[in-house]
Design an enzyme around this catalytic site. Structure first.
Site, PDB file in Angstrom:
ATOM      1  N   GLU A 148      42.581  34.907  46.173  1.00  0.00           N
ATOM      2  CA  GLU A 148      41.855  33.706  45.744  1.00  0.00           C
ATOM      3  C   GLU A 148      41.121  33.863  44.428  1.00  0.00           C
ATOM      4  O   GLU A 148      40.762  32.877  43.794  1.00  0.00           O
ATOM      5  CB  GLU A 148      40.819  33.327  46.822  1.00  0.00           C
ATOM      6  CG  GLU A 148      41.428  32.946  48.151  1.00  0.00           C
ATOM      7  CD  GLU A 148      40.346  32.615  49.167  1.00  0.00           C
ATOM      8  OE1 GLU A 148      39.370  33.385  49.253  1.00  0.00           O
ATOM      9  OE2 GLU A 148      40.471  31.597  49.845  1.00  0.00           O
ATOM     10  N   ASP A 174      51.357  43.440  37.167  1.00  0.00           N
ATOM     11  CA  ASP A 174      50.839  44.797  37.289  1.00  0.00           C
ATOM     12  C   ASP A 174      49.344  44.835  37.575  1.00  0.00           C
ATOM     13  O   ASP A 174      48.843  45.801  38.140  1.00  0.00           O
ATOM     14  CB  ASP A 174      51.142  45.569  36.004  1.00  0.00           C
ATOM     15  CG  ASP A 174      52.639  45.656  35.728  1.00  0.00           C
ATOM     16  OD1 ASP A 174      53.372  46.117  36.620  1.00  0.00           O
ATOM     17  OD2 ASP A 174      53.072  45.235  34.642  1.00  0.00           O
ATOM     18  N   GLU A 179      44.537  46.562  41.034  1.00  0.00           N
ATOM     19  CA  GLU A 179      43.449  46.267  41.964  1.00  0.00           C
ATOM     20  C   GLU A 179      43.634  46.996  43.284  1.00  0.00           C
ATOM     21  O   GLU A 179      42.688  47.571  43.833  1.00  0.00           O
ATOM     22  CB  GLU A 179      43.371  44.761  42.230  1.00  0.00           C
ATOM     23  CG  GLU A 179      42.756  43.949  41.126  1.00  0.00           C
ATOM     24  CD  GLU A 179      42.402  42.551  41.600  1.00  0.00           C
ATOM     25  OE1 GLU A 179      42.276  42.352  42.830  1.00  0.00           O
ATOM     26  OE2 GLU A 179      42.250  41.665  40.759  1.00  0.00           O
TER      27      GLU A 179
END
Length: 484
Positions: A148, A174, A179
């Site tokens: 989100e 990427d 993350e």
């Protein structure tokens, strides 16, 4: 040039795992607030394990045990700094016929993290039409989660019960894989968490990591839906290969990890300035390159690195001196940023650059074959830099030739390539930004080193390059299959 900024969906709903053998969950449509009324389209042509390719010779076979030999990769000996790179004899890329030492189980369960606004904003549609049908055929059940906001995937994997899944599948550019890996490394159980197998399904702008995996599998360079289908077929094959991880330390005390690259100067500026054109997909980088060429500038800084050949003959610093306050592996080749680099490092005499790029893999984008010299030993990376004084016309030729990996044949005296295991880059002014896996960060002194065979990814490659040298601790290496 792979960049990615996470978008917002209007609704996020994690879906429950379906029936255990091969069943799939229908992803929610953000536009219908979780009410899924769409049905997946028919699978793409070809049997399970047969990726898209323009040439039959680059296609996989039709069974789980047979893979046809793929394309070839270039290889060469390291080049002395400042001299033009010369193409060496071509060698075959290993196919996956021999399988991997630790494949995913069958059936298997995966958590899919998907950014619905990555790239052209069609990731959810592509998942339904190109990914979901193939997973159903291959006994891969999944739960789909839509991100989100920026760093949402990072937060999710930090708190996730990883024992529920055989692998984490990242469908975006990427930046989302960046993350996920950093989220895993921030967990208290990071040594175990980072061993969870990962899979990259391209749905962003650059898709460099997926393009590299596609290349290592021996397939020809493809883009868009063809690349997505290839990577999905590899997931259905379940083969895994160990991948290197780049550990980075910054002057502000930040510790982060890269799965692909660190760029400074021209490339990072194109990443930043082309963000407004991200709906164009990878074409945004072409447009951004022309715009930055029109206003070409130089960047002042100091660059030093530890060459591969020096590591073979020199002992690294004592790990105790390089121990960080943060958790994670010890960067044994690095000293604190406030100290001078060790005497056996190479210091670049020039301080005016057009770009600096540290790259772990073959591709910088799905159509940017940046490292045609082939994979070096595990624990090494490609370091490129372009010195000030290069003309706009020459720089343009380099980027145009990069699509086919021919830029190193342009005999550009300003382009330097050297394989390294560690580097330090210290900008002298505020001009320019860094891009780490396409994610932008402020311009400050940074240094990094590669940790070999640090995590597992879905891959079609039978073997990975051997490590340059033994790792300091066996606990930092991925364990055998039975421990995953």
């Amino acid at each position: 040039m792979s960049t990615h900024v996470l978008g917002f969906s209007r609704n996020w709903t994690p879906l429950p795992l379906a029936a255990p053998r091969g069943a799939v969950s229908s992803p929610p449509d953000p536009a219908t607030a979780g009410n899924d009324t769409g049905a997946p389209t028919a699978p793409a042509p070809g049997g399970e394990g047969e990726p898209h390719s323009r040439h039959q010779d680059a296609r996989l076979g039709s069974t789980d045990k047979e893979l046809k030999a793929g394309a070839a990769a270039a290889d060469s000996a390291p080049t002395a700094p400042g001299t033009p790179w010369q193409r060496g004899p071509r060698v075959e890329v290993m196919d996956a016929a021999g399988g991997s030492r630790n494949p995913l189980p069958r059936p298997c369960r995966v958590l899919v993290l998907l950014n619905p606004r990555g790239g052209k904003g069609k990731a959810l549609q592509l998942f339904r039409s190109h990914v979901q049908p193939l997973l159903a055929q291959a006994d891969v059940s999944f739960t789909l989660t839509l991100t989100e906001r920026r760093n949402h995937a990072r937060e999710l994997v930090r708190a996730e019960d990883l024992g529920r899944w055989d692998a984490l599948v990242v469908m975006s550019g990427d930046g989302l894989m960046h993350e996920v890996v950093n989220g895993l490394m921030e967990r208290p159980d990071w040594e175990t968490a980072i061993q969870k197998p990962l899979c990259s399904l391209p749905a962003g702008s650059g898709n460099a990591l997926a393009a590299s995996v596609n290349h290592y599998a021996g397939y020809e360079q493809v883009t868009n839906e063809d690349l997505l289908t290839n990577c999905t077929r590899l997931l259905c094959r379940r083969l895994l290969a160990p991948m290197d991880l780049l550990s980075l330390q910054t002057a502000s005390g930040q510790r982060l990890f890269s799965v692909l690259s660190l760029a400074w100067g021209f490339i990072a500026d194109v990443d930043l300035e082309s963000e407004k054109f991200r709906r164009l997909g990878e074409m945004r980088f072409t447009l951004g390159t022309f715009l930055r060429l029109a206003a070409l500038r130089t960047y002042q800084g100091s660059l030093a690195y530890l060459p591969v050949e020096t590591v073979v003959s020199k002992m690294p610093p004592c790990p105790a001196r390089a121990q960080q306050a943060q958790q994670g592996p010890v960067d044994a080749h690095l000293v604190p940023l406030e100290e001078a680099v060790p005497s056996h490092w190479t210091v670049v005499p020039e301080q005016d650059f057009v770009l600096v790029l540290a790259l772990l893999h073959s591709h910088l984008g799905s159509e940017m074959f940046a490292a045609p010299m082939g994979r070096g030993a595990a624990g090494t990376m490609h370091l490129f830099y372009v010195r000030a004084g290069v003309s706009r016309a020459t720089l343009l030729r380099l980027f145009l030739a990069m699509e086919k990996g021919r830029h190193m044949e342009c005999d550009c005296p300003h382009l330097v390539y050297v394989p390294v295991v560690a580097f330090r880059l210290e900008p002298k002014d505020a001009q320019g930004v860094f891009a780490v896996d396409g994610e932008l960060m402020i311009s400050e002194a940074v240094q990094g080193q590669v940790h070999p065979h640090f995590f597992w990814m879905v891959s079609g490659c039978r073997e990975s390059p051997p490590p340059l040298e033994p790792q300091a601790s066996p606990s930092q290496r991925p364990p055998p299959a039975e421990h995953l």
